[in-house]
Structure formats: structure tokens, C-alpha cells
Design an enzyme around this catalytic site. Structure first.
Site, mmCIF file in Angstrom:
data_model
loop_
_atom_site.group_PDB
_atom_site.id
_atom_site.type_symbol
_atom_site.label_atom_id
_atom_site.label_comp_id
_atom_site.label_asym_id
_atom_site.label_seq_id
_atom_site.Cartn_x
_atom_site.Cartn_y
_atom_site.Cartn_z
ATOM 1 N N ARG A 1 -6.752 9.945 -10.805
ATOM 2 C CA ARG A 1 -6.065 10.668 -9.708
ATOM 3 C C ARG A 1 -5.539 9.610 -8.754
ATOM 4 O O ARG A 1 -6.182 9.274 -7.779
ATOM 5 C CB ARG A 1 -7.066 11.609 -9.028
ATOM 6 C CG ARG A 1 -6.486 12.626 -8.115
ATOM 7 C CD ARG A 1 -5.964 12.031 -6.784
ATOM 8 N NE ARG A 1 -6.959 11.907 -5.731
ATOM 9 C CZ ARG A 1 -6.956 10.929 -4.811
ATOM 10 N NH1 ARG A 1 -6.060 9.966 -4.810
ATOM 11 N NH2 ARG A 1 -7.887 10.904 -3.886
ATOM 12 N N TYR B 1 0.871 -1.185 0.000
ATOM 13 C CA TYR B 1 0.000 0.000 0.000
ATOM 14 C C TYR B 1 0.902 1.227 0.000
ATOM 15 O O TYR B 1 2.081 1.140 -0.295
ATOM 16 C CB TYR B 1 -0.903 -0.109 1.245
ATOM 17 C CG TYR B 1 -2.029 0.873 1.363
ATOM 18 C CD1 TYR B 1 -2.860 1.150 0.285
ATOM 19 C CD2 TYR B 1 -2.272 1.517 2.577
ATOM 20 C CE1 TYR B 1 -3.904 2.058 0.418
ATOM 21 C CE2 TYR B 1 -3.328 2.410 2.711
ATOM 22 C CZ TYR B 1 -4.133 2.687 1.627
ATOM 23 O OH TYR B 1 -5.169 3.574 1.760
ATOM 24 N N ASN C 1 -0.700 11.496 0.063
ATOM 25 C CA ASN C 1 0.064 10.289 -0.261
ATOM 26 C C ASN C 1 0.655 10.389 -1.657
ATOM 27 O O ASN C 1 0.101 11.074 -2.507
ATOM 28 C CB ASN C 1 -0.873 9.063 -0.219
ATOM 29 C CG ASN C 1 -1.404 8.811 1.165
ATOM 30 O OD1 ASN C 1 -0.656 8.824 2.117
ATOM 31 N ND2 ASN C 1 -2.703 8.584 1.257
ATOM 32 N N ASP D 1 -14.300 6.056 -1.350
ATOM 33 C CA ASP D 1 -13.306 5.968 -0.286
ATOM 34 C C ASP D 1 -12.612 7.307 -0.040
ATOM 35 O O ASP D 1 -12.345 7.682 1.108
ATOM 36 C CB ASP D 1 -12.282 4.900 -0.685
ATOM 37 C CG ASP D 1 -11.278 4.637 0.409
ATOM 38 O OD1 ASP D 1 -11.661 4.722 1.587
ATOM 39 O OD2 ASP D 1 -10.116 4.344 0.089
ATOM 40 N N ASP D 2 -12.301 8.027 -1.098
ATOM 41 C CA ASP D 2 -11.540 9.268 -0.940
ATOM 42 C C ASP D 2 -12.369 10.360 -0.276
ATOM 43 O O ASP D 2 -11.848 11.158 0.494
ATOM 44 C CB ASP D 2 -11.018 9.736 -2.303
ATOM 45 C CG ASP D 2 -10.088 8.699 -2.890
ATOM 46 O OD1 ASP D 2 -9.024 8.465 -2.305
ATOM 47 O OD2 ASP D 2 -10.460 8.075 -3.903
ATOM 48 N N GLU E 1 -12.619 4.596 -6.141
ATOM 49 C CA GLU E 1 -11.295 4.945 -5.636
ATOM 50 C C GLU E 1 -10.522 5.774 -6.647
ATOM 51 O O GLU E 1 -10.425 5.419 -7.833
ATOM 52 C CB GLU E 1 -10.523 3.648 -5.348
ATOM 53 C CG GLU E 1 -9.245 3.848 -4.571
ATOM 54 C CD GLU E 1 -9.471 4.237 -3.123
ATOM 55 O OE1 GLU E 1 -10.290 3.602 -2.441
ATOM 56 O OE2 GLU E 1 -8.833 5.212 -2.666
ATOM 57 N N ASP E 2 -9.975 6.860 -6.192
ATOM 58 C CA ASP E 2 -9.024 7.662 -6.966
ATOM 59 C C ASP E 2 -9.539 8.084 -8.339
ATOM 60 O O ASP E 2 -8.810 8.019 -9.343
ATOM 61 C CB ASP E 2 -7.673 6.934 -7.049
ATOM 62 C CG ASP E 2 -6.962 6.916 -5.688
ATOM 63 O OD1 ASP E 2 -7.584 7.360 -4.702
ATOM 64 O OD2 ASP E 2 -5.807 6.475 -5.608
ATOM 65 N N LYS F 1 -5.708 -1.994 -2.420
ATOM 66 C CA LYS F 1 -6.807 -1.753 -1.463
ATOM 67 C C LYS F 1 -7.516 -3.062 -1.139
ATOM 68 O O LYS F 1 -7.928 -3.305 -0.005
ATOM 69 C CB LYS F 1 -7.810 -0.754 -2.052
ATOM 70 C CG LYS F 1 -7.273 0.661 -2.180
ATOM 71 C CD LYS F 1 -7.729 1.569 -1.052
ATOM 72 C CE LYS F 1 -7.101 2.938 -1.158
ATOM 73 N NZ LYS F 1 -7.336 3.807 -0.014
HETATM 74 N N1 LIG Z 1 -4.656 9.939 4.087
HETATM 75 C C1 LIG Z 1 -5.627 9.418 3.384
HETATM 76 O O1 LIG Z 1 -6.285 8.460 3.802
HETATM 77 C C2 LIG Z 1 -5.973 10.008 2.071
HETATM 78 C C3 LIG Z 1 -5.143 10.871 1.430
HETATM 79 N N2 LIG Z 1 -5.488 11.382 0.226
HETATM 80 C C4 LIG Z 1 -4.520 12.228 -0.432
HETATM 81 O O2 LIG Z 1 -5.025 13.532 -0.540
HETATM 82 C C5 LIG Z 1 -4.432 14.159 -1.648
HETATM 83 C C6 LIG Z 1 -5.499 14.935 -2.390
HETATM 84 O O3 LIG Z 1 -6.470 14.080 -2.886
HETATM 85 P P1 LIG Z 1 -7.766 14.678 -3.610
HETATM 86 O O4 LIG Z 1 -8.465 15.627 -2.731
HETATM 87 O O5 LIG Z 1 -8.559 13.573 -4.121
HETATM 88 O O6 LIG Z 1 -7.054 15.454 -4.805
HETATM 89 P P2 LIG Z 1 -7.608 16.634 -5.653
HETATM 90 O O7 LIG Z 1 -6.720 16.759 -6.813
HETATM 91 O O8 LIG Z 1 -9.056 16.463 -5.851
HETATM 92 O O9 LIG Z 1 -7.432 17.912 -4.715
HETATM 93 C C7 LIG Z 1 -6.221 18.525 -4.432
HETATM 94 C C8 LIG Z 1 -6.514 19.878 -3.866
HETATM 95 O O10 LIG Z 1 -5.312 20.440 -3.410
HETATM 96 C C9 LIG Z 1 -5.195 21.748 -3.949
HETATM 97 N N3 LIG Z 1 -3.788 22.063 -4.094
HETATM 98 C C10 LIG Z 1 -2.862 21.444 -4.828
HETATM 99 N N4 LIG Z 1 -1.672 22.034 -4.677
HETATM 100 C C11 LIG Z 1 -1.857 23.063 -3.836
HETATM 101 C C12 LIG Z 1 -1.032 24.066 -3.314
HETATM 102 N N5 LIG Z 1 0.253 24.140 -3.612
HETATM 103 N N6 LIG Z 1 -1.557 24.952 -2.466
HETATM 104 C C13 LIG Z 1 -2.860 24.910 -2.164
HETATM 105 N N7 LIG Z 1 -3.712 23.988 -2.624
HETATM 106 C C14 LIG Z 1 -3.202 23.081 -3.460
HETATM 107 C C15 LIG Z 1 -5.940 21.709 -5.259
HETATM 108 O O11 LIG Z 1 -6.306 23.023 -5.619
HETATM 109 P P3 LIG Z 1 -7.163 23.364 -6.929
HETATM 110 O O12 LIG Z 1 -8.547 22.893 -6.612
HETATM 111 O O13 LIG Z 1 -7.056 24.832 -7.046
HETATM 112 O O14 LIG Z 1 -6.540 22.615 -8.047
HETATM 113 C C16 LIG Z 1 -7.126 20.854 -4.877
HETATM 114 O O15 LIG Z 1 -8.118 21.597 -4.266
HETATM 115 C C17 LIG Z 1 -3.745 13.067 -2.444
HETATM 116 O O16 LIG Z 1 -2.360 13.145 -2.220
HETATM 117 C C18 LIG Z 1 -4.261 11.804 -1.854
HETATM 118 O O17 LIG Z 1 -3.304 10.782 -1.871
HETATM 119 C C19 LIG Z 1 -6.673 11.098 -0.375
HETATM 120 C C20 LIG Z 1 -7.534 10.229 0.205
HETATM 121 C C21 LIG Z 1 -7.219 9.578 1.460
HETATM 122 C C1 LIG Z 2 -5.325 6.672 0.780
HETATM 123 C C2 LIG Z 2 -6.038 7.055 -0.414
HETATM 124 O O1 LIG Z 2 -7.129 6.594 -0.656
HETATM 125 C C3 LIG Z 2 -5.441 8.008 -1.296
HETATM 126 O O2 LIG Z 2 -4.379 8.535 -1.001
HETATM 127 O O3 LIG Z 2 -6.048 8.260 -2.336
HETATM 128 MG MG LIG Z 3 -7.676 6.911 -2.691
#
Ligand SMILES: NC(=O)C1=CN([C@@H]2O[C@H](COP(=O)(O)OP(=O)(O)OC[C@H]3O[C@@H](n4cnc5c(N)ncnc54)[C@H](OP(=O)(O)O)[C@@H]3O)[C@@H](O)[C@H]2O)C=CC1
Ligand SMILES: CC(=O)C(=O)O
Ligand SMILES: [Mg+2]
Length: 659
Positions: free
Chosen positions: A244, A191, A506, A356-357, A333-334, A262
Site C-alpha cells: 500500500r 518525498y 497522499n 508509521d502509518d 511503512e506502507d 523516508k
Molecule cells: N498525511 C499523512 O501523514 C499520511 C497519509 N496517509 C494516506 O492515507 C491514505 C490511506 O492510507 P491507509 O489508511 O493506510 O489506507 P487503507 O487502504 O488502509 O484505507 C483506506 C480507507 O479508505 C476507505 N475508502 C477508500 N475510498 C473511499 C471512498 N470513496 N469513500 C469512503 N471510504 C473510502 C477504505 O474503505 P474500505 O475499508 O471499505 O476499503 C479504507 O477504509 C493514503 O492515501 C495514505 O497516503 C497515510 C499515512 C500518513
Molecule cells: C505519509 C505516509 O506515510 C503515507 O502517505 O503513507
Molecule cells: Mg506511509
């Protein structure tokens, strides 16, 4: 050596495995996949691989195949095997196979049946294994010891992953024993963070099929493809379109490593039988130029299709999945944000599914936040939260936390006002001047008096938050000045208060800051959780030192339990309450030692225990919401006997490989 991929059952009409029954639910018969060998009429992926590589006949025309199938009454043979039917037929007519004795080599080469050196002398005789194995008979411990030695001898995480993956392709029980008993060491390999590298290199390291690949060009054949899956009646599916993948962007079909990973965790962390899991990647093209130019890329070599076209494809996929596997829960997912929110809204009331996200991450962060607030010294009503990242995860988490506050008596408006979301353009406000994505509108601030805050420092200065959550997929955006500003704003509230800092992106290369930085920049006061695991950090002072323990805030603490709970409750839908309850259950799952250490999540070694608790509470929530289709009498009995009875029911159904 000749390979005998199939045996013929006594009726002579199907391709059957050594005698035993298929797992009737999830989860299958408890304890051993050996006793739950599929009686499926389908072949396993590994078997099909073996046939292709070991047989001399390579081209057989369709008429011959069909004729041969009719003659042998083997109409159940599907998919890959069908192309190689002539070869199968060749074996099927040997006396050896007819007598149902071709088990030995087949057993050793079928990962779901093989138990390595654990076969007893009697089994070695009855399964025709005599001479095929070395003399020793070993239990799980010895075999795990050997495998661990090999894994540890590998220099890179990818090499360790590949070794583990080879074990999975040979001996499923051993793979899961390793994973369950060595969660801290193995989970980062199967993972995040390693799976991120695996996906980046998937075209090159690919060795065998482990998932279903459905491309937009095959949209007329979705049902057929689903039926080609070799294991009967999967109960949990993780599906992605690779758009993504973690914080690594659009990886196209190479994102398939995520559903595979997963689902390995569904088995390791919730005991769902490996045969009941179905990883799927929808190939809709990719925007990833590197992949498109890579001669080894495995997917469609075309640009990603427009969102509107994918919508129809997705509609067809969801309907087909529900038709072919009506009991299956689908985990999205993603998917990139727009699609992630859209699909969840579109399908949640018609199908058994969750995202999941958005929801899993929302629940896991809420679960940790409940503990964090207790440790922070900042009363719940004074909490103010800044989110860096307003995508599917950021908005999903913020909404889950809003629900927490409303359940504690705040109006929705007052709850919402506790959150400030920041994206690449700065603080998300209604009057920022850009067209806000639909999912951001809910949190757009209106109290900024026309002022726009472009940097995180400005937002922190303005908001004076108690908690900072990172879901940006951008390494290092929690700089020293940001973290120190957070600490200062918390310190200003009173002595002994502690900042909450969750860099959750991540894999590790995308974390907003490291654990060491967080501890150093907050003088050790931080309450910390990251998406991928960091090591403990010790600050030496003379001969002694203080060790700080990080938390891993990852949805692996809840999604396996949500899926398991939904399956066991025979839930017709996955409701908001089921998700919310998973968070509360997680928060309550820490043991005394973990609480004493100041942790906010159970240690990763206890991820399975935590998910069993989550599953139990999710089942109860399903019942409360009226979506459990279990007989009422069953619930009445559990109510009478309480949680231990329900826990026993769950534990009796989970896969725990003993050999
Ligand atoms: N710990 C966990 O269990 C999980 C972790 N994650 C992680 O979360 C992260 C984001 O996932 P997700 O929300 O789906 O991704 P998205 O691409 O949907 O969202 C990313 C967000 O971050 C913003 N962003 C990117 N770079 C910057 C920056 N430099 N400054 C400010 N804002 C920024 C983007 O802005 P804009 O909208 O303007 O493009 C967007 O709003 C991934 O790395 C994923 O691995 C996800 C799910 C679970
Ligand atoms: C953990 C997870 O689901 C992610 O980083 O997208
Ligand atoms: Mg995910």
C-alpha cells in the site's frame, strides 16, 4: 582512467576507507560525514558499482576467488564484491594500492567521502586529488547554488528528483545540505508528492541499488542479505512490502522509493547519519498487473503471497534483523491495513519497532488537532469528528485522538463516541450487515437505531461534526456539498466558529480536496491540513488580497523524531507513551510567528527543529516508561540541568553536513 576502488590498511587485512572512524552511534560524529568516514570492512554500494563497470575481468571461478581471498587475507569482502573478487585482487596487488595512495579517485567516487570542490589545497595533496578537480575551491553555498540552478532548470518533478538522486549518488553531504537548507523546495521532490510518481515509474528510472531487496524466495538467507549491507550497524530501518504505497496501492518492489525517501528524511529532518539508515523492501510478489506485465519490473514476477505465508516470512525477518543489528529500530511503512495492524500488535512487545502509518500518522494528526481545536472556537468537549477512511491511517489517528480525550478526563467509551468512521460502504456500524475488518470493530457505532448511512453527506447531516478527516486515498471525495455541509454544521454552533478539514491522503492526486476548494467553500474560515503540500492561496479584492496559509499534516513532523529519540534513549521498545508524547511535543513546537499566522504545524523549513524537540520528549518518555537503557546517572544529570542539557546532547549527535 584506471579506477582504484580500494586501499589496503597498514595491516593489509581489510578494505579500509581513508582514515577516520565510523560513526559510533546514530548519528555519527557531528557536523561532517567527511570526518566520520566509515572504517567498515565492507565496501559501499557505489564502490561495488564502480568495480563492476570498470574492470576487465568478468568471470572468475569460485575456487580462484576463495584462494585469492585466503592469500590476501581479505575474508571480509562480502556480497556483490565477492563475485568480483578477482578484479579487486588485481587492484589490491598493485604497488599503488599497497602504499595506501589510491585515495584520490576513490574519494571522489565515494558519495560518503566526496565533498566536491570543497577539498582544501592540503587535502587535495594528501588525498591524491591534485589534477582531478578544477582549480577553484568552493564552500557548500556555492555548490548548492550550482545544484539548485540545475534542479530549477529541470522541467518536471521527476527530472528534478533524478538530478537530486544523482547528487546523492555522488556527494552525500551536498545532497543533505540541499535538502536541509531548502526543505520547502526539496522535500516535495524526495518525498510526497513526487515520490509517488517515482514509485510508479521505478522500474524504468532505476539506476543503482539504494536499499536491500529481500524476496520470499530468499527467506533462508535473510541474515546473509542483512549482513551484505555495506554500512556497519544501521540504527534505523524503514521496511515495506510495497503493498500500500501512499494512496497508490500495491506497487510491489517499486515501493522501495518510500523507505529510501523516508530515510532521507530521517537524515534531513532528524540528523540521523546517512550511514546509519537502512531501507528495505520485502518482495512478496505483487497484485499489480501493470507491474507484472512490465518487462522492466524489478521484482518477483509472481502474485502476492497469502497473508498467512507472509506472516512466517515477517517473523523470520524480524528475528534476523534483531539478531544481525540488535540496536536497530524498525519502522513499518506502507503495509496494507490488515498486515499493518497485525505486525504492530505482534512485534511491538518483542522488538524495537513502530508503525508509521498507524502511530506516526496518529501522532502528527493529534499534534495538529490540538492547535486546530484552539483556533476553531468549538470547545473540546463539543468536538465531533467524522473520519472518511477507516484503514490503518484512519483508525490509527482516531485511536490516538481517543487517547487524547481520555487523558483529558473522558472515559474511553465517551471518547470513542466522539468518532464516526466512514468507509466505502458508509458509516461503520455494528449492524451494517457486512463482516467488519478487525481494526474497524473498535469504532463501529451502535447508536444508529438500525439506520445505515451510506454517503458522507448523510453522515454529516446526522452527526453535525466540527471536524472532517480524510484518509481514503481517493481524490475529490470532499465535494463542495460535503465541505459546505461541514461549515453549516459548525456555523450552527455559534458565531466565529471554524471547521477543521484535514484531507490527508497522499500524494496530491489522492487528496480528498484541494486547499483552494477548502478556502473557497468555507468562505476562508477553514482550518486546513493536507498530507502533501499545497501552495498558499490568495483571494484578490481590488488592489489588495487575503492570503491563506495551508498546513502540511504529514507524519514527517514526528517519525524522524520518534526514531531519533528511541535510538538516543537506547530504548528497548517504542511505547505508546513515546508516540503520544511526540504529538504533544509537536503541538508545542510552533514559534510565535507560526502561531500568529494561525498555523497548526511548524513551517516545513522548521521540520528539523520540530523533530529535535520531538526526539527530546520521546527520550524522556522512554525513560519514564522504563525502556531507556541509558545509565541512570546520565538521566539524573539531565534532570538536574533540564531540557537545554538534553537538547545539547541531541544536537551534538546529529549529522549536519558542513563542508
Ligand atoms: N498525511 C499523512 O501523514 C499520511 C497519509 N496517509 C494516506 O492515507 C491514505 C490511506 O492510507 P491507509 O489508511 O493506510 O489506507 P487503507 O487502504 O488502509 O484505507 C483506506 C480507507 O479508505 C476507505 N475508502 C477508500 N475510498 C473511499 C471512498 N470513496 N469513500 C469512503 N471510504 C473510502 C477504505 O474503505 P474500505 O475499508 O471499505 O476499503 C479504507 O477504509 C493514503 O492515501 C495514505 O497516503 C497515510 C499515512 C500518513
Ligand atoms: C505519509 C505516509 O506515510 C503515507 O502517505 O503513507
Ligand atoms: Mg506511509
Amino acid at each position: 582512467m584506471a579506477s582504484y576502488p580500494y586501499s589496503i590498511s597498514s595491516s593489509g587485512s581489510d578494505f579500509s576507507t581513508p582514515r577516520s572512524t565510523s560513526p559510533s552511534s546514530v548519528i555519527g560524529s557531528a557536523r561532517s560525514s567527511q570526518s566520520s568516514i566509515s572504517s567498515s570492512k565492507r565496501m559501499s554500494i557505489s564502490s561495488s558499482r564502480r568495480i563492476s563497470s570498470s574492470n576487465p575481468m568478468s568471470s572468475v571461478d569460485i575456487a580462484t576467488i576463495e584462494e585469492a581471498m585466503r592469500m590476501a587475507n581479505l575474508d571480509v569482502l562480502r556480497g556483490y564484491a565477492q563475485n568480483h573478487y578477482g578484479e579487486v585482487q588485481q587492484y589490491a596487488t598493485t604497488e599503488y594500492v599497497k602504499q595506501n595512495q589510491a585515495l584520490g579517485y576513490q574519494v571522489l567516487n565515494e558519495p560518503l567521502w566526496n565533498k566536491g570542490l570543497s577539498f582544501s589545497p592540503e587535502q587535495r595533496v594528501s588525498k591524491n586529488l591534485t589534477g582531478l578537480l578544477p582549480h577553484v575551491m568552493e564552500g557548500a553555498d556555492k555548490q548548492c547554488e550550482r545544484a539548485l540552478k540545475m534542479i530549477r532548470s529541470r522541467q518536471t518533478s521527476i527530472d528534478k528528483y533524478l538530478y537530486l538522486s544523482t547528487i546523492k549518488g555522488q556527494n552525500v553531504d551536498l545532497f543533505y545540505r540541499l535538502l536541509i537548507d531548502n526543505a520547502k523546495e526539496m522535500m516535495p521532490l524526495v518525498y510526497t508528492p513526487t515520490i509517488g510518481d517515482v514509485c510508479l515509474q521505478y522500474s524504468t528510472i532505476y539506476t543503482r541499488p539504494e536499499a536491500l531487496y529481500i524476496s520470499i524466495k530468499q527467506r533462508k538467507s535473510i541474515r546473509t542479505i542483512l549482513r551484505n549491507w555495506p554500512h556497519p550497524n544501521p540504527e534505523i530501518c524503514v521496511v515495506t512490502d510495497g503493498s500500500r504505497i501512499l494512496g497508490l496501492g500495491d506497487l510491489g518492489v517499486n515501493g522501495v522509493g518510500i523507505p529510501i525517501g523516508k530515510l532521507a528524511l530521517y537524515t534531513a529532518a532528524a540528523g540521523i547519519h546517512p550511514e546509519k539508515t537502512l531501507p528495505i523492501v520485502l518482495d512478496c510478489g505483487t497484485a499489480n498487473e501493470t507491474n507484472l506485465k512490465d518487462p522492466l519490473y524489478l521484482g518477483l514476477r509472481s502474485k502476492r503471497i497469502p497473508v498467512s505465508e507472509q506472516q512466517d516470512f515477517m517473523d523470520e525477518f524480524m528475528q534476523a534483523a534483531a539478531d544481525v543489528y540488535p540496536n536497530m529500530v524498525v519502522q513499518f511503512e506502507d503495509f496494507e491495513s490488515e498486515k499493518a495492524f497485525n505486525y504492530l500488535d505482534r512485534y511491538r512487545n518483542s522488538y524495537k519497532c513502530f508503525n508509521d502509518d498507524i502511530q506516526g500518522t496518529g501522532a502528527v494528526v493529534l499534534g495538529g488537532y490540538i492547535g486546530a481545536v484552539n483556533l476553531s472556537g468549538v470547545p473540546i468537549e463539543e468536538q465531533r469528528l467524522v473520519f472518511m477512511g477507516a484503514g490503518s491511517a484512519g483508525v490509527g489517528v482516531a485511536k490516538q485522538l481517543v487517547e487524547y480525550y481520555t487523558k483529558r478526563g473522558l472515559s474511553e467509551q465517551a471518547a470513542k463516541e466522539k468518532f464516526w468512521l466512514v468507509d466505502t460502504k458508509g458509516l461503520v456500524t455494528k449492524d451494517r450487515g457486512d463482516k467488519l475488518a478487525e481494526h474497524k470493530k473498535y469504532f463501529a457505532r451502535v447508536d444508529n437505531n438500525g439506520h445505515q448511512f451510506r454517503t458522507l453527506e448523510e453522515v454529516i447531516e446526522y452527526v453535525k461534526p466540527s471536524a472532517l478527516v480524510g484518509l481514503t486515498a481517493t481524490f475529490g471525495v470532499f465535494t463542495e456539498s460535503v465541505v459546505r455541509a461541514l461549515k453549516a454544521s459548525v456555523d450552527a454552533g455559534g458565531l466565529g466558529r471554524r471547521p477543521i478539514l484535514f484531507p490527508l491522503s497522499n500524494p496530491l492526486t489522492k487528496a480528498e480536496c484541494t486547499f483552494e476548494q477548502a478556502v473557497t467553500w468555507t468562505d476562508g474560515t477553514v482550518i486546513f491540513a493536507s498530507g502533501s503540500p499545497f501552495s498558499n492561496f490568495t483571494i484578490k479584492t481590488g488592489d489588495t488580497g487575503i492570503t491563506y496559509y495551508p498546513n502540511q499534516g504529514n507524519n514527517v513532523y514526528v517519525f524522524p523524531g520518534i526514531g531519533l529519540g528511541a535510538i538516543l534513549a537506547k530504548a528497548s521498545r517504542v511505547t505508546d507513551n513515546m508516540i503520544y508524547t511526540s504529538a504533544a511535543a509537536l503541538a508545542g513546537s510552533l514559534n510565535a510567528e507560526e502561531i500568529h499566522k494561525g498555523l497548526i504545524y511548524p513551517r516545513i523549513e522548521r521540520v528539523r527543529e520540530a523533530n529535535i524537540i520531538v526526539a527530546r520528549e520521546v527520550m524522556k518518555a522512554a525513560r519514564r516508561d522504563g525502556v531507556s537503557t541509558l545509565p541512570e546517572a546520565q538521566w539524573v544529570e539531565w534532570e538536574e540541568w533540564g531540557d537545554p542539557a538534553l537538547t545539547k546532547f541531541i544536537k551534538e549527535r546529529v549529522y549536519d553536513p558542513i563542508f
